[in-house]
Design an enzyme around this catalytic site. Sequence first.
Site: not given
Length: 586
Positions: A73, A323
């Site tokens: 901003e 895995l």
Amino acid sequence: MAASFPSPIICKATTNNNHPHALDSFHVRRAAEIADKSAGLTSPHPNFGCVIATAGKVVGEGYLYAQGTKPAEVQAVEAAGELCRGATAYLNMEPGDCHGDRTAVSALVKAGITRVVVGIRHPLQHLRSHALRAMRSEGLQVDVLGEDLKSKVVEEALKSCLIVNAPLIYRAASRVPFSVLKYAMTLDGKIAASSGHASWISSKESRYRVFELRGRSDAIVVGGNTVRKDNPRLTARHGGGHVPIRIVMSRTLNLPEVANLWDVSSVPTIVVTQRGARKNFQKFLASKGVEVVEFDILNTRDVMEYFYDRGYLSILWECGGTLAASAISSGIIHKVFAFVAPKIIGGKNAPTPVGELGMVEMTQALDLIDFSYEQIGPDMLISGFLQPLPDPTPVIPSVDETYAIDPSVTPYESSIIFFYKTWDLYGAFSNFSPHPIQMPDENGDYQTWSSVEHYYQAHKFVGVNDPVARDFVEDIKSAKSPEEAARMARTIQRQHPDLVRFDWDAVKIDVMYRALKCKFSIYPHLNSMLLSTAGSVLVEASPHDLFWGGGRDGEGLNYLGRLLMQLRSEFLGESLTSSESSFLAL
């Protein structure tokens, strides 16, 4: 927009401008698009973008580069200048300043912005709706896109806001890091030949995309079999910026002594294993600088919960089928990237990307959500979510809202207060927080440092009579983020130990203390926040830093927490309580 965004956000000018929210949606999508620009440049963090427009014309833009840097901003306001008067600010997500720090909100108010359109509320509970209330209390008109009207154009804009911050949103909802499973396979579903040979299945273009995915991640996970067979480096290779940690999961530590991953001169490696596995090999890894973390029982969910505690947002899994199946079964994989090469290799025993999941019927198959296709060179990339994006709409009252109902519930009721990342509830205590300090140099002249971390890391080389060391100090001082300052200094320290000041171990606590004292002296809201914790023990919750942090099981020295408690006592003008005295004496 960075061309590497895995789920492209495309801001098309063909929006139906007759729709009442078309212009708002268009600019919010642009805010999400520019928010993605920082991905791959520094450690993953909430992605903020801001677009300022007046009469439908964009007059200023900005994005948050990293934690501890100038808010989006503020950058947009600086770019727009006087054109901010009466303009509208568009944000992909509600501002998330450090606790007590209204920099982003104040920038919009002081610039003369009269209306703010927010894509989504902040996913983190302790920040959610705070900035919205603050802006409304200052007289700004604040609209949250989609909360008053639903339409296709609004939904597309909201989707872009959700995707650009998917890691933060998933992490907040599931309390594990956002995890992406990536693999490359042949057209017949093989990730290697029967012999185990796997180089190369995918094309050079696909491999470059993988490097980009790595650069957007906090860490890359592989299993022991990948280390043994492929000996990977797991580098991002994108010419600078953020480099992810390498994580090896191995229950038995049946790993080779010679491996590229044991070279930690540029990139750290963490090996997670089961408690008691190959103690001598653990010592060998430690001698190489590899961190070893033991678990009582090694499983993927516990490992991800551990790395959640370490503050990781996004993790890329580049493991084998066994895995991968374990990770999917434990519900920690959120998204899949599958690179399919137009090749057939066959082989009854050739490995596949996902091992046994226990499914026996096609009706049990896991469907990808919001999937997409993209041709990359000769390959096809199929990507999609395994779990739906969590709804960030607020359903649980914030601490402030709860306090209004039950005054016995306060933000400061804990006897132990933990802090780590700057976006955490007590993140302003972090030495990475976005609070510049002014400190005297060797000649007594005051210089501005972007953060406490910049000052601390640079002072490893201050006073060394060598022009190279002086150049290092300036390079660290000008680093764009605290994370980059820390990475730069640590790399230099490893590669040039002769340039580190000889008394560093003796003075580093004092260097940190002086920087912290400056920070908490010049920012009144930080001073008040620190004093409000009186009676509580402060713990820097880094589980891997055993000097400044508290460690995983409280075994760390927690010097950062100690210094903050010492400062608190000085500011209060009181003697240490008996509990704090005993803690500081440890």
